[in-house]
Motif scaffolding. Structure first.
Motif, PDB file in Angstrom:
ATOM      1  N   ALA A  68       0.171  10.365  -2.332  1.00 20.49           N
ATOM      2  CA  ALA A  68       1.496  10.337  -1.720  1.00 20.49           C
ATOM      3  C   ALA A  68       1.428  10.047  -0.227  1.00 20.49           C
ATOM      4  O   ALA A  68       2.246   9.282   0.309  1.00 20.49           O
ATOM      5  CB  ALA A  68       2.212  11.661  -1.964  1.00 20.49           C
ATOM      6  N   LEU A  69       0.469  10.650   0.469  1.00 16.67           N
ATOM      7  CA  LEU A  69       0.335  10.408   1.909  1.00 16.67           C
ATOM      8  C   LEU A  69      -0.028   8.950   2.186  1.00 16.67           C
ATOM      9  O   LEU A  69       0.504   8.332   3.117  1.00 16.67           O
ATOM     10  CB  LEU A  69      -0.710  11.345   2.502  1.00 16.67           C
ATOM     11  N   LEU A  70      -0.910   8.393   1.371  1.00 12.21           N
ATOM     12  CA  LEU A  70      -1.235   6.976   1.520  1.00 12.21           C
ATOM     13  C   LEU A  70      -0.006   6.116   1.266  1.00 12.21           C
ATOM     14  O   LEU A  70       0.289   5.171   2.015  1.00 12.21           O
ATOM     15  CB  LEU A  70      -2.364   6.594   0.562  1.00 12.21           C
ATOM     16  N   GLY A 119      -2.928  17.300   5.749  1.00  9.38           N
ATOM     17  CA  GLY A 119      -2.288  16.347   6.644  1.00  9.38           C
ATOM     18  C   GLY A 119      -0.780  16.278   6.557  1.00  9.38           C
ATOM     19  O   GLY A 119      -0.159  15.369   7.124  1.00  9.38           O
ATOM     20  N   VAL A 120      -0.157  17.231   5.883  1.00 10.59           N
ATOM     21  CA  VAL A 120       1.301  17.248   5.767  1.00 10.59           C
ATOM     22  C   VAL A 120       1.903  18.001   6.960  1.00 10.59           C
ATOM     23  O   VAL A 120       1.385  19.028   7.391  1.00 10.59           O
ATOM     24  CB  VAL A 120       1.734  17.937   4.452  1.00 10.59           C
ATOM     25  N   ASP A 150       9.065  13.332   4.556  1.00 11.20           N
ATOM     26  CA  ASP A 150       9.783  12.926   3.346  1.00 11.20           C
ATOM     27  C   ASP A 150      10.726  11.765   3.658  1.00 11.20           C
ATOM     28  O   ASP A 150      11.411  11.751   4.693  1.00 11.20           O
ATOM     29  CB  ASP A 150      10.587  14.093   2.775  1.00 11.20           C
ATOM     30  N   ALA A 151      10.776  10.812   2.752  1.00  8.52           N
ATOM     31  CA  ALA A 151      11.573   9.607   2.992  1.00  8.52           C
ATOM     32  C   ALA A 151      12.181   9.129   1.686  1.00  8.52           C
ATOM     33  O   ALA A 151      12.056   9.775   0.644  1.00  8.52           O
ATOM     34  CB  ALA A 151      10.705   8.519   3.636  1.00  8.52           C
ATOM     35  N   GLN A 152      12.805   7.962   1.757  1.00 10.89           N
ATOM     36  CA  GLN A 152      13.501   7.433   0.588  1.00 10.89           C
ATOM     37  C   GLN A 152      13.579   5.917   0.692  1.00 10.89           C
ATOM     38  O   GLN A 152      13.621   5.346   1.788  1.00 10.89           O
ATOM     39  CB  GLN A 152      14.916   8.007   0.524  1.00 10.89           C
ATOM     40  N   VAL A 153      13.567   5.246  -0.464  1.00  8.97           N
ATOM     41  CA  VAL A 153      13.901   3.835  -0.562  1.00  8.97           C
ATOM     42  C   VAL A 153      14.934   3.669  -1.669  1.00  8.97           C
ATOM     43  O   VAL A 153      15.158   4.588  -2.462  1.00  8.97           O
ATOM     44  CB  VAL A 153      12.666   2.950  -0.870  1.00  8.97           C
ATOM     45  N   GLY A 357       7.538   6.965  -5.240  1.00  4.08           N
ATOM     46  CA  GLY A 357       6.788   7.388  -4.074  1.00  4.08           C
ATOM     47  C   GLY A 357       5.327   6.992  -4.118  1.00  4.08           C
ATOM     48  O   GLY A 357       4.716   6.719  -3.079  1.00  4.08           O
ATOM     49  N   LEU A 358       4.729   6.949  -5.315  1.00  3.60           N
ATOM     50  CA  LEU A 358       3.299   6.686  -5.444  1.00  3.60           C
ATOM     51  C   LEU A 358       2.978   5.223  -5.753  1.00  3.60           C
ATOM     52  O   LEU A 358       1.809   4.865  -5.873  1.00  3.60           O
ATOM     53  CB  LEU A 358       2.701   7.568  -6.541  1.00  3.60           C
ATOM     54  N   ALA A 359       3.980   4.378  -5.866  1.00  2.00           N
ATOM     55  CA  ALA A 359       3.764   3.003  -6.333  1.00  2.00           C
ATOM     56  C   ALA A 359       2.804   2.195  -5.462  1.00  2.00           C
ATOM     57  O   ALA A 359       1.878   1.559  -5.985  1.00  2.00           O
ATOM     58  CB  ALA A 359       5.106   2.281  -6.472  1.00  2.00           C
ATOM     59  N   PRO A 360       2.978   2.158  -4.121  1.00  2.00           N
ATOM     60  CA  PRO A 360       2.068   1.296  -3.342  1.00  2.00           C
ATOM     61  C   PRO A 360       0.598   1.711  -3.453  1.00  2.00           C
ATOM     62  O   PRO A 360      -0.274   0.858  -3.623  1.00  2.00           O
ATOM     63  CB  PRO A 360       2.587   1.451  -1.910  1.00  2.00           C
TER      64      PRO A 360
END
Length: 401
Positions: A68-70, A119-120, A150-153, A357-360
């Motif tokens: 998730a962080l990546l 790292g959060v 936390d973000a959103q697309v 969130g984890l796609a990339p």
């Protein structure tokens, strides 16, 4: 002039949701020739029913949080790099997790302490300061934690943008075309492409990014992946004044619901505004197969929990409700990487509610496996071979189908 023959394919990606689109984007950027095949439209499955969450706040320290962080970093890079017409509506809105009592707040403190080591950014918010962040929050809460990362697309736009970028890099996209077979040399042999009603696509690698239907694709190839659908409902309100709800806000019990193995109906309020002014209210979870029947009990629970957090929503009209199916795997980690039983078959599914969130990062992991590159994060926790066969036999490379 004679028509130029298309380049031989390096991989066929099954699924035009956000995970398949990310796999196509990073694979083509690495110089691979790929085709994306989906029986429906872009984002026609789980992606199109998602809220677009890019969350670290709900993930404990471990493999999924690293992914998730990546991905958070990669989504920021994509939002900056994609052309304006391909805007993914990336919004760094931040998350606010609230506790109803001291017991829940103590648990949140321990949870956040572990996240910080990974790292959060997690900042405790005393009860007296909660309404400075969210003025409409109900009084009487014990406190909470603010997660600025936390973000959103917008999920459907994001999937479409990644696919358009992949097409500009040479990807072929074939929509409305169902994969009816995964071609292999022999039972247990290497893959050599897929079959659709429009003909065969030949490639030495097939990527299963079929989301909730990932188990079916694995079975077509002679393998096994125990992906199950986990239904969820979302309520959408009428447009409200800007800034009424400023963050993604949810109650602390949401984290426990995400990690639960229960098949029964579970609900915990997740409330957030959108650029259009509507408010999205989730989230429920239950395993009922692919049953799309509207659950009045699920919607009742969502409405009650949302108004308990934000009393101002009590007089707001709900415009609609929709449901989707999260691709659930028993250990709550996605399956990403090569299948140990079928050479050339790769999986990129089972992300449950975190696929957007984890796609990339998933796309980068799959591309690393296809090209032999070093993975961006340790890949072992996501290996598809960690699941035994239905009869309990451990999965081993080369086992007969």
């Amino acid at each position: 002039m004679p028509t130029k023959e298309p380049a031989p394919l390096d991989a066929v990606i099954i699924g035009a949701g956000v995970v398949g689109a990310a796999c196509a984007y990073y694979a083509t950027r690495a110089g691979l020739s790929v085709a994306v095949v989906d029986r429906g439209p872009v984002a026609g499955g789980t992606t199109g029913a998602g809220e677009g969450n890019l969350l670290v706040s709900d993930k404990e320290a471990g493999p999924e949080l690293r992914l998730a962080l990546l991905s958070l970093r990669l989504w920021r890079e994509l939002a900056a790099a994609l052309p304006p017409q391909d805007a993914v509506e990336h919004e760094l809105k931040g998350g606010l997790v609230v506790a109803s009592d001291e017991r829940a707040l103590t648990a949140l403190r321990a949870f956040a302490a572990g996240q910080r080591t990974a790292g959060v950014e997690a900042h405790e918010v005393p009860a007296t300061e909660l309404r400075a962040l969210e003025p409409e929050l109900a009084p009487g809460l014990a406190g909470g934690f603010h997660y600025p990362q936390d973000a959103q697309v917008q999920p459907a736009r994001a999937a479409a943008a990644l696919l358009r970028a992949a097409r500009r890099q040479g990807a072929r996209v074939r929509l409305g075309e169902e994969v009816t077979a995964v071609l292999t040399d022999a039972p247990g042999g290497a893959v050599r492409g897929v079959r659709t009603p429009r003909g065969d696509l030949h490639a030495p690698a097939v990527v299963n990014a079929a989301g909730t239907w990932g188990g079916r694709i694995a079975a077509l190839a002679g393998s096994h992946l125990p992906v199950l659908p986990r239904r969820g409902f979302v309520l959408v309100t009428e447009p409200l004044p800007p800034g009424l709800i400023r963050h993604k806000v949810y109650a602390a019990d949401y984290v426990a619901d995400v990690a639960s193995d229960s098949a029964a109906l579970q609900s915990s309020a997740v409330v957030e505004g959108t650029p259009a002014g509507t408010v999205l209210i989730g989230a429920t979870r239950e395993r009922v197969g692919f049953d799309r029947t509207l659950s009045t009990e699920a919607l009742r629970r969502l409405a009650a929990q949302a108004t308990a957090l934000f009393p101002a929503l009590a007089d707001v009209h709900a415009l609609r409700a929709y449901c989707g199916f999260r691709p659930y795997l028993p250990d709550h980690l996605p399956a990403i990487g090569p299948d140990p039983r079928v050479p050339g078959l790769h999986h990129a599914c089972g992300h449950e509610g975190a696929g957007i969130g984890l796609a990339p990062a998933t796309g980068l992991l799959v591309t690393a496996a296809l090209t032999g590159a070093e993975p961006p994060v340790p890949a072992e926790p996501f290996q598809p071979g960690r699941f035994p066969l239905p009869d309990g036999t451990p999965v081993t490379p080369g086992a007969p189908s």
